[in-house]
Design a protein around this motif. Structure first.
Motif, PDB file in Angstrom:
ATOM      1  N   ASP A  36      22.680   3.241 -10.808  1.00  0.00           N
ATOM      2  CA  ASP A  36      22.504   4.346  -9.859  1.00  0.00           C
ATOM      3  C   ASP A  36      22.699   5.722 -10.498  1.00  0.00           C
ATOM      4  OD1 ASP A  36      25.242   4.340 -10.158  1.00  0.00           O
ATOM      5  OD2 ASP A  36      25.707   3.907  -8.064  1.00  0.00           O
ATOM      6  N   LEU A  37      23.110   5.772 -11.774  1.00  0.00           N
ATOM      7  CA  LEU A  37      23.146   7.039 -12.499  1.00  0.00           C
ATOM      8  C   LEU A  37      22.454   6.835 -13.845  1.00  0.00           C
ATOM      9  CD1 LEU A  37      26.657   8.504 -11.699  1.00  0.00           C
ATOM     10  CD2 LEU A  37      24.462   9.588 -11.276  1.00  0.00           C
ATOM     11  N   ALA A  38      21.267   7.432 -13.958  1.00  0.00           N
ATOM     12  CA  ALA A  38      20.430   7.154 -15.122  1.00  0.00           C
ATOM     13  C   ALA A  38      21.073   7.607 -16.430  1.00  0.00           C
ATOM     14  CB  ALA A  38      19.066   7.828 -14.941  1.00  0.00           C
ATOM     15  N   LYS A  39      21.932   8.638 -16.391  1.00  0.00           N
ATOM     16  CA  LYS A  39      22.515   9.148 -17.637  1.00  0.00           C
ATOM     17  C   LYS A  39      23.830   8.465 -18.011  1.00  0.00           C
ATOM     18  CE  LYS A  39      24.221  13.242 -15.113  1.00  0.00           C
ATOM     19  NZ  LYS A  39      23.469  13.040 -13.866  1.00  0.00           N
ATOM     20  N   ASN A  40      24.244   7.464 -17.213  1.00  0.00           N
ATOM     21  CA  ASN A  40      25.454   6.667 -17.483  1.00  0.00           C
ATOM     22  C   ASN A  40      26.758   7.452 -17.318  1.00  0.00           C
ATOM     23  OD1 ASN A  40      24.114   4.251 -17.936  1.00  0.00           O
ATOM     24  ND2 ASN A  40      23.812   4.710 -20.109  1.00  0.00           N
ATOM     25  N   TYR A  41      26.682   8.597 -16.642  1.00  0.00           N
ATOM     26  CA  TYR A  41      27.899   9.293 -16.245  1.00  0.00           C
ATOM     27  C   TYR A  41      27.575  10.150 -15.014  1.00  0.00           C
ATOM     28  CZ  TYR A  41      25.974  13.368 -18.770  1.00  0.00           C
ATOM     29  OH  TYR A  41      25.175  14.392 -19.209  1.00  0.00           O
ATOM     30  N   GLN A  42      28.621  10.415 -14.256  1.00  0.00           N
ATOM     31  CA  GLN A  42      28.501  11.262 -13.076  1.00  0.00           C
ATOM     32  C   GLN A  42      29.190  12.587 -13.364  1.00  0.00           C
ATOM     33  OE1 GLN A  42      30.979  10.134  -9.744  1.00  0.00           O
ATOM     34  NE2 GLN A  42      29.478  10.838  -8.240  1.00  0.00           N
ATOM     35  N   ILE A  43      28.530  13.684 -13.012  1.00  0.00           N
ATOM     36  CA  ILE A  43      29.175  14.994 -13.157  1.00  0.00           C
ATOM     37  C   ILE A  43      30.056  15.211 -11.932  1.00  0.00           C
ATOM     38  CG2 ILE A  43      28.850  17.469 -13.449  1.00  0.00           C
ATOM     39  CD1 ILE A  43      26.135  16.904 -14.686  1.00  0.00           C
ATOM     40  N   SER A  44      31.351  15.319 -12.189  1.00  0.00           N
ATOM     41  CA  SER A  44      32.327  15.403 -11.106  1.00  0.00           C
ATOM     42  C   SER A  44      33.427  16.375 -11.515  1.00  0.00           C
ATOM     43  CB  SER A  44      32.903  13.998 -10.831  1.00  0.00           C
ATOM     44  OG  SER A  44      33.844  14.019  -9.791  1.00  0.00           O
ATOM     45  N   GLN A  45      34.510  16.404 -10.756  1.00  0.00           N
ATOM     46  CA  GLN A  45      35.688  17.186 -11.116  1.00  0.00           C
ATOM     47  C   GLN A  45      36.887  16.249 -11.127  1.00  0.00           C
ATOM     48  OE1 GLN A  45      35.242  20.344  -7.988  1.00  0.00           O
ATOM     49  NE2 GLN A  45      35.442  21.724  -9.724  1.00  0.00           N
ATOM     50  N   TYR A  46      37.716  16.375 -12.128  1.00  0.00           N
ATOM     51  CA  TYR A  46      38.889  15.505 -12.215  1.00  0.00           C
ATOM     52  C   TYR A  46      40.157  16.328 -12.441  1.00  0.00           C
ATOM     53  CZ  TYR A  46      42.141  11.980 -13.994  1.00  0.00           C
ATOM     54  OH  TYR A  46      43.235  11.174 -14.196  1.00  0.00           O
ATOM     55  N   GLU A  47      40.195  17.034 -13.571  1.00  0.00           N
ATOM     56  CA  GLU A  47      41.423  17.731 -13.950  1.00  0.00           C
ATOM     57  C   GLU A  47      41.761  18.872 -12.966  1.00  0.00           C
ATOM     58  OE1 GLU A  47      39.493  16.051 -17.648  1.00  0.00           O
ATOM     59  OE2 GLU A  47      38.859  17.178 -15.873  1.00  0.00           O
ATOM     60  N   VAL A  48      40.768  19.684 -12.635  1.00  0.00           N
ATOM     61  CA  VAL A  48      40.998  20.836 -11.741  1.00  0.00           C
ATOM     62  C   VAL A  48      39.929  20.828 -10.648  1.00  0.00           C
ATOM     63  CG1 VAL A  48      41.277  23.335 -11.584  1.00  0.00           C
ATOM     64  CG2 VAL A  48      41.891  22.154 -13.711  1.00  0.00           C
ATOM     65  N   PRO A  49      40.286  20.513  -9.413  1.00  0.00           N
ATOM     66  CA  PRO A  49      39.309  20.506  -8.325  1.00  0.00           C
ATOM     67  C   PRO A  49      39.092  21.907  -7.748  1.00  0.00           C
ATOM     68  CG  PRO A  49      41.427  19.814  -7.487  1.00  0.00           C
ATOM     69  CD  PRO A  49      41.611  20.062  -8.969  1.00  0.00           C
ATOM     70  N   PHE A  90      36.355  23.560 -13.631  1.00  0.00           N
ATOM     71  CA  PHE A  90      35.221  23.142 -14.455  1.00  0.00           C
ATOM     72  C   PHE A  90      34.805  21.732 -14.045  1.00  0.00           C
ATOM     73  CE2 PHE A  90      39.146  22.059 -16.617  1.00  0.00           C
ATOM     74  CZ  PHE A  90      38.950  20.757 -17.054  1.00  0.00           C
ATOM     75  N   PHE A  91      33.709  21.255 -14.625  1.00  0.00           N
ATOM     76  CA  PHE A  91      33.173  19.934 -14.303  1.00  0.00           C
ATOM     77  C   PHE A  91      33.383  18.968 -15.465  1.00  0.00           C
ATOM     78  CE2 PHE A  91      31.090  22.650 -11.289  1.00  0.00           C
ATOM     79  CZ  PHE A  91      31.019  21.869 -10.145  1.00  0.00           C
ATOM     80  N   SER A  92      33.567  17.709 -15.114  1.00  0.00           N
ATOM     81  CA  SER A  92      33.788  16.666 -16.123  1.00  0.00           C
ATOM     82  C   SER A  92      32.759  15.556 -15.974  1.00  0.00           C
ATOM     83  CB  SER A  92      35.195  16.073 -15.976  1.00  0.00           C
ATOM     84  OG  SER A  92      36.175  17.055 -16.198  1.00  0.00           O
ATOM     85  N   ARG A  93      32.630  14.787 -17.034  1.00  0.00           N
ATOM     86  CA  ARG A  93      31.750  13.616 -17.008  1.00  0.00           C
ATOM     87  C   ARG A  93      32.581  12.365 -16.723  1.00  0.00           C
ATOM     88  NH1 ARG A  93      27.629  14.554 -22.196  1.00  0.00           N
ATOM     89  NH2 ARG A  93      26.600  16.429 -21.337  1.00  0.00           N
ATOM     90  N   LYS A  94      32.257  11.705 -15.650  1.00  0.00           N
ATOM     91  CA  LYS A  94      32.926  10.459 -15.267  1.00  0.00           C
ATOM     92  C   LYS A  94      32.033   9.317 -15.755  1.00  0.00           C
ATOM     93  CE  LYS A  94      34.430   8.006 -11.070  1.00  0.00           C
ATOM     94  NZ  LYS A  94      34.534   8.091  -9.583  1.00  0.00           N
ATOM     95  N   THR A  95      32.448   8.650 -16.790  1.00  0.00           N
ATOM     96  CA  THR A  95      31.594   7.672 -17.465  1.00  0.00           C
ATOM     97  C   THR A  95      31.658   6.302 -16.813  1.00  0.00           C
ATOM     98  OG1 THR A  95      31.960   8.838 -19.557  1.00  0.00           O
ATOM     99  CG2 THR A  95      31.054   6.610 -19.684  1.00  0.00           C
TER     100      THR A  95
END
Length: 649
Positions: free
Chosen positions: A273-286, A263-268
Motif C-alpha cells: 500500500d506504499l509504493a516507496k516502502n516508507y510512509q512520510i509521517s511525524q514521530y519525534e516532534v508532532p 519536521f517529517f520522518s520516514r516510517k519504514t
C-alpha cells in the motif's frame, strides 16, 4: 504510540475476578484538502465547476447561458434544476460501434432505439461503452459527459431538435448549459442528425434528496496519481500548506501545545500500500501535543496530533479473509491524514464512542473534514490491567468502534477467566460475526526505523501564522451550547442537540430572531425529526432561515394550525417548497372569521353533547376529541388554541 496504561474502571469476570479495562484510541482523519499532502494530485474525484465546457463555448463565440445548481443525477433532475422540461435536456450516451466510439445525443425523455441506431451506422457489433471506455474517449465519468467532446462521431436525434432551446450538463452533475438549438449544433463537430430514439417517452422520478450524492464510485482506480505518490526514484515531495493549517487548527481545538518547529520522518515498512516502502509521517516532534478533549465531564488527554500521508487502498473483492488476491488503488496514497492519539483515559467502549462523537462535531465545526466523503478510522487499543495491550486495527464507523471494543473486551476477559496469556498483537474486526481476529504480531516503534526525511525541510511556525489560524477557529459546539442556554433560555438538551451540528446551529440562531421558543420547536424537534427519519443532513436540503422565519411568523399571527405547520415543514425539507407557498397553494392558511369558528364549535357541541358534558366534568380526552372534530370541520384552517378557549368559555 500508546506505551503507558493506568487503571480506569473496575469490572468483574463471571468468576468474580476484578479486571480493569483500559482504552486508548489512535484516530486517523482524512483532511478536506483539494490536493494530496506532498503532490498536486486531487484527493477525490474532483469535477471542475463546468469551466472547461463554458470556456470551450466562449472560445468558439457561441451564445449560451451557464447555470450552477444542486446535484442532478438524472435528466429529470437537470430539468427541474434549470426550470425546463425533460425533453429539452440533451443527454449524451457513448456506444461502441465496430469498436469505435459514437456519442448519441438524445432528448431526456427518450431511450436510444438500438435497432435504429445500429442500422443507421451499418454496424456489425454494437454495444454500450464500459465506464473505462467512456473515460478514455471523453475524459468524463459516466453520467456527466457533455455533447461538446471534439474528435468523436456524434449522432443528434431529430426529436431533440424539435425544441427551440436545449440544455446539457457542463461536464459535471451540478452545472448546465442552456442554449438555442442552432447555436448548439454550431458548437459541436462531426455530427449527423438522425432518427435514433424510441417512439415512446419515458417518465423518470426525481432523485430523492438523501440519494443526491456525487457518484464517486465512477472514480477510476489509479487515475489520480503521479511520480511522487507512486514513489518513483528521483521524485521530490512538496508540502501542502493547507494541510499544515488544518492540522494546526485541529491541535489548537484539542487544546494542544503547538510545536513551532517540527519536521517529517520516514516510517519504514514493506507493504504494497506504499509504493516507496516508507510512509512520510511525524514521530519525534508532532504538530501538537499534551492536549485534551472534555467528554462526559472528564478530560480525555491527547498525547499528540501529527500529520502523515494515507497509504493506498487494498481491495479484497471476496472479503479480507476470503480473497485469494488483493487489488491496489493508489488514488488514496498521499491523501493528508491528521492522526489524533489519546492517552488511555477512556473507561468503556461507550465512552470511546462519545469521544468520537465529540471529535467529529469539532472537526465539522473547523471545516477540515468532509462528513460523508472523507474517511475517519480508528485503531482501538484495549488492555486489561496486568495484561498486554491489543490493537484492533482500522475500524471505520463509530458504532463499529464501540462494537469492536466490546468484542475485544469480552475476548480478553474470557481469556483471563481461563488463565490464558494475552499477547501483544494487532487484530482486525469482523462486523458480521462481531468478533476480532488475529492479523499479526504487534510492531514496536523501533521496528519502523524512523529517520528524518532528507527531502523535506524543517517547518517553522511564527506567531503571525498561529494568530491567523486562531482567528479562523469558530465558536465550537460546547461554547455555543452554553451561550444558547444563557442567551435564548434553551434547555440543556435542546442546546446540545442544536449545537451538535454547525449548520443546524446557524439556522437556529438566525431563526431565533423571530421567536426563540418557536425556533427551538421547529429546528430542534420538528426539523430534526424529519431529517433523522429520512436520513438527511440539513445541508442536503433547501431549508434556510428565511423559510423557517416565515413559518414562525404565520404561527405567531395565528394563520396556520400546528398540524398544517408541520406538514408545510415536511414539504419544505423533502421537496424544497417554501412553507408559505405550500400553505397558500393548498388553501391551508387560517382565514376564517371568529364568527365562522364559533358557529363551527356550536355545531360540534350540538352533534356531540354527551362528549361536551364529559369535558365540562373535567375529561381532558373529551377536549382533544372536540378540538379534532372542529379542526376537521374547518379543514385544518383554525388554531387549536382558539378553539380550546371557545370551548372553555
Amino acid at each position: 504510540m500508546l506505551k503507558h496504561y493506568f487503571a480506569q474502571s473496575d469490572k468483574r469476570t463471571p468468576g468474580g475476578v476484578i479486571v480493569k479495562t483500559i482504552i486508548g484510541l489512535e484516530i486517523h482523519v482524512q483532511l478536506n484538502t483539494d490536493s494530496k499532502l506532498f503532490c498536486g494530485c486531487p484527493t477525490s474525484a474532483m469535477f471542475d465547476r463546468g469551466s472547461w465546457v463554458r470556456d470551450y463555448l466562449v472560445n468558439k463565440k457561441i451564445k449560451h447561458k451557464f447555470v450552477e445548481h444542486g446535484i442532478a443525477l438524472k435528466c429529470i433532475d437537470s430539468a427541474h434544476e434549470r426550470n425546463l422540461e425533460a425533453k429539452q435536456i440533451a443527454k449524451a450516451l457513448v456506444y461502441m460501434a465496430d469498436s469505435k466510439p459514437v456519442l448519441f445525443i438524445l432528448p431526456g425523455d427518450r431511450k436510444l432505439d438500438l435497432l435504429k441506431a445500429q442500422s443507421e451506422l451499418n454496424a456489425k457489433a454494437f454495444r454500450i461503452a464500459t465506464k473505462e471506455e467512456v473515460f478514455e474517449c471523453t475524459k468524463c465519468v459516466v453520467g456527466s459527459v457533455p455533447p461538446t467532446i471534439d474528435g468523436i462521431k456524434k449522432i443528434v436525434d431529430k426529436k431533440l431538435l424539435e425544441n427551440k432551446v436545449v440544455s446539457f450538463n457542463a461536464g459535471n452533475h451540478f452545472t448546465g448549459i442552456i442554449i438555442d438549438k442552432n447555436d448548439f449544433l454550431e458548437s459541436i463537430d462531426d455530427y449527423a442528425v438522425l432518427d435514433v430514439s424510441a417512439d415512446e417517452t419515458i417518465t423518470e422520478q426525481p432523485t430523492p434528496l438523501e440519494k443526491k450524492k456525487i457518484p464517486v464510485l465512477n472514480d477510476l482506480p489509479n487515475t489520480r496519481t503521479c511520480e511522487v505518490c507512486l514513489g518513483f526514484p528521483g521524485s521530490k515531495p512538496v508540502l501542502n500548506k493547507k494541510a499544515v493549517d488544518y492540522a494546526l487548527m485541529v491541535a489548537m481545538a484539542m487544546n494542544c501545545r503547538i510545536n513551532k518547529e517540527f519536521f517529517f520522518s520516514r516510517k519504514t515498512y514493506f507493504y504494497p500500500d506504499l509504493a516507496k516502502n516508507y510512509q512520510i509521517s511525524q514521530y519525534e516532534v508532532p504538530v501538537g501535543e499534551k492536549g485534551f478533549l472534555e467528554v462526559d465531564g472528564k478530560k480525555i488527554r491527547i498525547t499528540r496530533v501529527h500529520l502523515e500521508e494515507d497509504p493506498a487502498s487494498l481491495v479484497h473483492e471476496s472479503g479480507t479473509k476470503q480473497s485469494a488476491y488483493s487489488l491496489i488503488d493508489y488514488n488514496r496514497s498521499g491523501i493528508p491524514l491528521v492522526e489524533i492519539v489519546t492517552e488511555p483515559d477512556l473507561e468503556s467502549p461507550e465512552q470511546a464512542r462519545h469521544f468520537l462523537d465529540k471529535l467529529l462535531t469539532t472537526l465539522n465545526y473547523l471545516g477540515v473534514y468532509a462528513h460523508g466523503e472523507s474517511v475517519l478510522k480508528a485503531d482501538c487499543n484495549l488492555s486489561i490491567k496486568g495484561s498486554e495491550r491489543v490493537e484492533v486495527k482500522n475500524v471505520t464507523g463509530f458504532k463499529a468502534v464501540e462494537s469492536a471494543l466490546k468484542a475485544e473486551e469480552k475476548r480478553q476477559r474470557k481469556m483471563i477467566e481461563s488463565n490464558e496469556k494475552i499477547f501483544l498483537e494487532t487484530r482486525g474486526f469482523d462486523a458480521e460475526t462481531n468478533t476480532t481476529y488475529a492479523m499479526r504480531k504487534k510492531e514496536t516503534e523501533d521496528d519502523y526505523g524512523y529517520i528524518a526525511d532528507p527531502d523535506l525541510v524543517k517547518i517553522v511556525i511564527d506567531d503571525a501564522w498561529l494568530k491567523e489560524l486562531k482567528d479562523k477557529i469558530p465558536e465550537l459546539a460546547e461554547e455555543k451550547e452554553k451561550r444558547f442556554m444563557k442567551e435564548f433560555g434553551l434547555k440543556e438538551y435542546d442546546a446540545k442537540v442544536i449545537a451538535s451540528d454547525k449548520n443546524l446551529s446557524e439556522l437556529f440562531e438566525k431563526s431565533a430572531k423571530a421567536d426563540p421558543q418557536l425556533a427551538v420547536r421547529f429546528v430542534s424537534r420538528e426539523l430534526m425529526g424529519i431529517l433523522n427519519y429520512n436520513k438527511l443532513k440539513i445541508e442536503n436540503t433547501k431549508v434556510n432561515a428565511e423559510g423557517i422565519i416565515g413559518l414562525i411568523e404565520l404561527v405567531k399571527e395565528g394563520k396556520v394550525s400546528d398540524k398544517n405547520a408541520k406538514d408545510a415543514l415536511i414539504k419544505y425539507t423533502l421537496e424544497g417548497i417554501p412553507p408559505k407557498e405550500f400553505l397558500e397553494k393548498n388553501n391551508s392558511l387560517i382565514d376564517a372569521s371568529s364568527g365562522d369558528l364559533e358557529k363551527a364549535v356550536k355545531e360540534i357541541i350540538k352533534e356531540n353533547q354527551l362528549v361536551f358534558d364529559e369535558f365540562k366534568s373535567g375529561n381532558k380526552k373529551s377536549l382533544n376529541f372536540l378540538i379534532g372534530q372542529v379542526m376537521r370541520k374547518m379543514k385544518g384552517k383554525a388554531d387549536a388554541r382558539v378553539i380550546q378557549k371557545i370551548l372553555e368559555g
